[in-house]
Scaffold this active site. Structure first.
Site, PDB file in Angstrom:
ATOM      1  N   LYS A  15     102.183  24.398  23.664  1.00  0.00           N
ATOM      2  CA  LYS A  15     100.682  25.086  23.268  1.00  0.00           C
ATOM      3  C   LYS A  15      99.771  24.527  24.104  1.00  0.00           C
ATOM      4  O   LYS A  15      98.749  25.031  24.135  1.00  0.00           O
ATOM      5  CB  LYS A  15     100.488  24.605  21.987  1.00  0.00           C
ATOM      6  CG  LYS A  15     101.617  25.045  20.839  1.00  0.00           C
ATOM      7  CD  LYS A  15     101.020  25.935  19.634  1.00  0.00           C
ATOM      8  CE  LYS A  15     102.082  26.151  18.593  1.00  0.00           C
ATOM      9  NZ  LYS A  15     101.786  27.196  17.755  1.00  0.00           N
ATOM     10  N   PHE A  49      98.467  20.870  14.475  1.00  0.00           N
ATOM     11  CA  PHE A  49      99.415  20.504  13.460  1.00  0.00           C
ATOM     12  C   PHE A  49     100.887  20.940  13.737  1.00  0.00           C
ATOM     13  O   PHE A  49     100.889  22.111  14.287  1.00  0.00           O
ATOM     14  CB  PHE A  49      98.706  20.722  12.322  1.00  0.00           C
ATOM     15  CG  PHE A  49      97.590  19.794  11.836  1.00  0.00           C
ATOM     16  CD1 PHE A  49      96.540  19.716  12.141  1.00  0.00           C
ATOM     17  CD2 PHE A  49      97.980  19.116  10.611  1.00  0.00           C
ATOM     18  CE1 PHE A  49      95.646  18.962  11.724  1.00  0.00           C
ATOM     19  CE2 PHE A  49      97.200  18.253   9.941  1.00  0.00           C
ATOM     20  CZ  PHE A  49      95.950  18.300  10.657  1.00  0.00           C
ATOM     21  N   ASP A  96     102.784  33.721  11.299  1.00  0.00           N
ATOM     22  CA  ASP A  96     103.353  33.803  12.740  1.00  0.00           C
ATOM     23  C   ASP A  96     103.384  35.343  13.123  1.00  0.00           C
ATOM     24  O   ASP A  96     103.538  35.826  14.267  1.00  0.00           O
ATOM     25  CB  ASP A  96     104.812  33.238  12.908  1.00  0.00           C
ATOM     26  CG  ASP A  96     104.727  31.882  13.013  1.00  0.00           C
ATOM     27  OD1 ASP A  96     103.672  31.236  13.658  1.00  0.00           O
ATOM     28  OD2 ASP A  96     105.592  30.946  12.488  1.00  0.00           O
ATOM     29  N   PRO A 151      98.606  36.406  17.604  1.00  0.00           N
ATOM     30  CA  PRO A 151      98.043  35.603  18.595  1.00  0.00           C
ATOM     31  C   PRO A 151      98.404  34.148  18.249  1.00  0.00           C
ATOM     32  O   PRO A 151      98.261  33.842  17.151  1.00  0.00           O
ATOM     33  CB  PRO A 151      96.799  36.203  18.921  1.00  0.00           C
ATOM     34  CG  PRO A 151      96.482  36.742  17.589  1.00  0.00           C
ATOM     35  CD  PRO A 151      97.792  37.203  16.926  1.00  0.00           C
ATOM     36  N   ASP A 152      98.800  33.446  19.142  1.00  0.00           N
ATOM     37  CA  ASP A 152      98.697  32.015  18.880  1.00  0.00           C
ATOM     38  C   ASP A 152      97.306  31.281  19.023  1.00  0.00           C
ATOM     39  O   ASP A 152      96.852  31.211  20.342  1.00  0.00           O
ATOM     40  CB  ASP A 152      99.796  31.213  19.784  1.00  0.00           C
ATOM     41  CG  ASP A 152      99.857  29.845  19.355  1.00  0.00           C
ATOM     42  OD1 ASP A 152      98.986  29.219  19.063  1.00  0.00           O
ATOM     43  OD2 ASP A 152     101.170  29.529  19.328  1.00  0.00           O
ATOM     44  N   LYS A 194      98.716  52.055  -1.503  1.00  0.00           N
ATOM     45  CA  LYS A 194      99.824  51.366  -2.019  1.00  0.00           C
ATOM     46  C   LYS A 194     101.205  51.803  -1.832  1.00  0.00           C
ATOM     47  O   LYS A 194     101.291  53.100  -2.221  1.00  0.00           O
ATOM     48  CB  LYS A 194      99.370  51.114  -3.641  1.00  0.00           C
ATOM     49  CG  LYS A 194     100.584  50.296  -4.055  1.00  0.00           C
ATOM     50  CD  LYS A 194     100.236  50.030  -5.562  1.00  0.00           C
ATOM     51  CE  LYS A 194     101.134  49.260  -6.286  1.00  0.00           C
ATOM     52  NZ  LYS A 194     101.435  49.263  -7.654  1.00  0.00           N
ATOM     53  N   ASN A 226     101.275  31.925   2.885  1.00  0.00           N
ATOM     54  CA  ASN A 226     102.030  30.863   2.939  1.00  0.00           C
ATOM     55  C   ASN A 226     101.339  30.020   2.101  1.00  0.00           C
ATOM     56  O   ASN A 226     100.309  30.358   1.392  1.00  0.00           O
ATOM     57  CB  ASN A 226     102.170  30.146   4.295  1.00  0.00           C
ATOM     58  CG  ASN A 226     100.910  29.832   4.817  1.00  0.00           C
ATOM     59  OD1 ASN A 226     100.437  29.048   4.495  1.00  0.00           O
ATOM     60  ND2 ASN A 226     100.742  30.589   5.943  1.00  0.00           N
ATOM     61  N   LYS A 259     105.984  21.096  20.674  1.00  0.00           N
ATOM     62  CA  LYS A 259     104.805  21.993  20.444  1.00  0.00           C
ATOM     63  C   LYS A 259     103.573  21.545  21.512  1.00  0.00           C
ATOM     64  O   LYS A 259     102.765  22.340  21.697  1.00  0.00           O
ATOM     65  CB  LYS A 259     104.228  21.826  18.931  1.00  0.00           C
ATOM     66  CG  LYS A 259     104.812  23.134  18.059  1.00  0.00           C
ATOM     67  CD  LYS A 259     104.642  22.837  16.869  1.00  0.00           C
ATOM     68  CE  LYS A 259     105.774  23.861  16.019  1.00  0.00           C
ATOM     69  NZ  LYS A 259     105.769  23.922  14.753  1.00  0.00           N
TER      70      LYS A 259
HETATM   71  N1  CTP Z   1      98.964  28.023  15.274  1.00  0.00           N
HETATM   72  C1  CTP Z   1      97.918  28.944  15.687  1.00  0.00           C
HETATM   73  N2  CTP Z   1      98.309  30.091  15.869  1.00  0.00           N
HETATM   74  C2  CTP Z   1      99.494  30.676  15.298  1.00  0.00           C
HETATM   75  C3  CTP Z   1     100.395  29.780  15.016  1.00  0.00           C
HETATM   76  C4  CTP Z   1     100.121  28.503  14.858  1.00  0.00           C
HETATM   77  O1  CTP Z   1      96.928  28.326  16.223  1.00  0.00           O
HETATM   78  N3  CTP Z   1      99.556  31.897  15.421  1.00  0.00           N
HETATM   79  C5  CTP Z   1      98.712  26.567  15.430  1.00  0.00           C
HETATM   80  C6  CTP Z   1      98.582  25.763  13.789  1.00  0.00           C
HETATM   81  O2  CTP Z   1      97.272  25.876  13.313  1.00  0.00           O
HETATM   82  C7  CTP Z   1      99.259  24.608  14.168  1.00  0.00           C
HETATM   83  C8  CTP Z   1      99.822  24.622  15.287  1.00  0.00           C
HETATM   84  O3  CTP Z   1      99.622  25.864  15.958  1.00  0.00           O
HETATM   85  O4  CTP Z   1      97.919  23.580  14.584  1.00  0.00           O
HETATM   86  C9  CTP Z   1     101.388  24.754  14.978  1.00  0.00           C
HETATM   87  O5  CTP Z   1     101.774  25.599  14.059  1.00  0.00           O
HETATM   88  P1  CTP Z   1     103.190  26.040  13.524  1.00  0.00           P
HETATM   89  O6  CTP Z   1     103.278  27.032  12.610  1.00  0.00           O
HETATM   90  O7  CTP Z   1     103.663  24.766  13.016  1.00  0.00           O
HETATM   91  O8  CTP Z   1     103.605  26.435  14.785  1.00  0.00           O
HETATM   92  P2  CTP Z   1     104.680  27.620  15.209  1.00  0.00           P
HETATM   93  O9  CTP Z   1     104.238  27.936  16.688  1.00  0.00           O
HETATM   94  O10 CTP Z   1     104.215  28.599  14.495  1.00  0.00           O
HETATM   95  O11 CTP Z   1     106.081  27.342  15.367  1.00  0.00           O
HETATM   96  P3  CTP Z   1     107.327  27.224  14.429  1.00  0.00           P
HETATM   97  O12 CTP Z   1     106.839  28.307  13.233  1.00  0.00           O
HETATM   98  O13 CTP Z   1     108.297  28.092  15.235  1.00  0.00           O
HETATM   99  O14 CTP Z   1     107.541  25.918  14.164  1.00  0.00           O
END
Ligand code: CTP
Length: 408
Positions: free
Chosen positions: A352, A334, A287, A314-315, A297, A219, A348
């Site tokens: 979270k 963030f 994500d 994983p989140d 390749k 990204n 969020k």
């Molecule tokens: N984050 C994380 N691990 C992930 C996805 C997100 O630690 N796999 C953290 C980011 O570093 C940020 C926060 O979660 O601090 C929010 O990230 P964002 O991409 O906005 O949240 P998502 O849960 O992916 O929600 P969406 O994309 O549906 O808005």
């Protein structure tokens, strides 16, 4: 701030060529009186205004004037000189010295030292009012202030008033007591390092999820905001581990950087960096990752493009926020949103389990830009909207809020 905190601190003073150079002598006197050690570099132009003898007598040390002096370089080479100091002060900072520093010139001892130092730099500009107001000089000063991911240049003055050349306006070098205040603030003792003894882990940048050995999903995160936060926390005394996805930034000064590529690597690196008091998860973590990364390749085939199966990453923020003995006391996430900032950020925050969310509207030019408009959403206190400011300023403000949180 009292200047008593300068006892034993080391200041490298670069004296440029301007009539205000005589005031630099008074700065040396005040620094010595406050207990600081001072080394000086006198530029060729500076030597037209004050003598090396005056500087040597006041600093109590030899004055460095030339990059190519074997006897000076064997005593303390110019790189060592730039590292010896706790702070580098340029007074007077002429238009020429500022231009060199802003553009990375290294053609004499002063400019080389400014480029080589790993310490903060304080400029006390002094020049004719027209010169000071010239867009070229203003742009150079802004450039120096805004180098993101860099330890940052602070500026004191110039003052407004009558000038030696007979004109009137901003351009007079700040008075020695004001320069001393600025030095003391930058070299602040324990009071200025409220996060000393705290550990922080910061994530920054994008992640890169491979599709095959040459392609991947990523990204547009530049990492600038996260790098500035790591720097700001370190400036307040925290021991910072910065877990960084692939970005084009150099490691902030005094920060331990761990480079990673994928979300899973980032998660493992964050876990290895715990326990910590503070976690700031500013990375734009992908994500999804590709299920079954191709070992070779992928080639174009008559059947059309391959379809990619995605699986969820994983989140990291959610797992760091989960209750447990290694949960940092303050976990900050963030939320980069293109719409409904407040609703999305608040959702969020609870989904979270973190303590604060820094929400930013990314519908305008945030990616890679130097400015950012953010709102801080907290679990127990309300929201705080900050005006658009540089990412460095956002970082400093956030670090100050974190320090306040721990003080309370
Ligand atoms: N984050 C994380 N691990 C992930 C996805 C997100 O630690 N796999 C953290 C980011 O570093 C940020 C926060 O979660 O601090 C929010 O990230 P964002 O991409 O906005 O949240 P998502 O849960 O992916 O929600 P969406 O994309 O549906 O808005």
């Amino acid at each position: 701030m009292t200047t008593a905190s300068l006892s034993g601190r080391k200041v490298l003073l670069i004296v440029g060529g301007g009539i205000a150079a005589y005031k630099a002598l008074e700065v040396v006197r005040l620094l010595r009186k406050a207990g600081a050690e001072v080394m000086s570099v006198l530029t060729a132009a500076g030597a037209e205004f004050v003598t090396p003898m005056s500087l040597a007598a006041l600093t109590g040390r030899p004055v460095r004037q030339d990059l190519f002096m074997p006897e000076d370089e064997t005593a303390m080479g110019h790189i060592e000189l730039s590292r010896w100091a706790d702070l580098v002060v340029v007074a007077p900072a002429t238009a020429g010295l500022i231009a060199k520093a802003a553009n990375g010139f290294a053609d004499d001892l002063a400019s080389t030292t400014l480029l080589a130092t790993d310490k903060r730099v304080l400029l006390a500009p002094a020049m004719n009012v027209r010169m000071w107001l010239h867009p070229a000089v203003q742009a150079n000063v802004e450039r120096l202030k805004g180098f993101d991911g860099f330890h940052g240049v602070a500026v004191v003055g110039p003052d407004e008033g009558e000038m030696a050349c007979g004109e009137f306006g901003p351009g007079r070098m700040a008075e020695p007591p004001a320069i001393m205040e600025a030095i003391a603030a930058l070299l602040a003792g324990p009071d200025g390092r409220p996060l000393a003894g705290r550990r922080a882990v910061v994530t920054a940048g994008p992640t890169f999820e491979p599709i095959d050995p040459v392609r991947g999903l990523t990204n547009r995160s530049s990492g600038k905001q996260g790098y500035a936060i790591a720097q700001a926390l370190a400036d307040l005394g925290a021991r910072v581990t910065l877990i960084s996805g692939p970005v084009a930034l150099s490691a902030p000064i005094g920060v331990d950087r761990v480079p990673v590529e994928t979300a899973r690597e980032m998660k493992a690196a964050v876990e290895a960096a715990l326990p910590a008091d503070i976690a700031v998860m500013s990375a734009a973590v992908a994500d999804w990752r590709v299920d079954g990364v191709a070992s070779g390749k992928l080639k174009k085939a008559p059947g059309g493009p391959p379809s990619l199966a995605l699986i969820e990453n994983p989140d990291i923020l959610a797992s760091v926020s989960a209750p447990g003995k290694s949960r940092p006391k303050l976990v900050i996430g963030f939320a980069a949103e293109t719409s409904d900032l407040e609703a999305n950020a608040r959702a969020k925050l609870s989904r979270k389990g973190c303590d604060w969310i820094v929400g930013n509207d990314v519908s305008d030019d945030v990616f890679g830009a130097d400015g950012n408009t953010v709102t801080l959403f907290t679990r127990d206190a309300g929201d705080e909207s900050w005006p658009r400011q540089s990412k460095t300023e956002v970082a400093r403000k956030l670090a100050a809020r974190i320090a306040d949180h721990f003080k309370a």
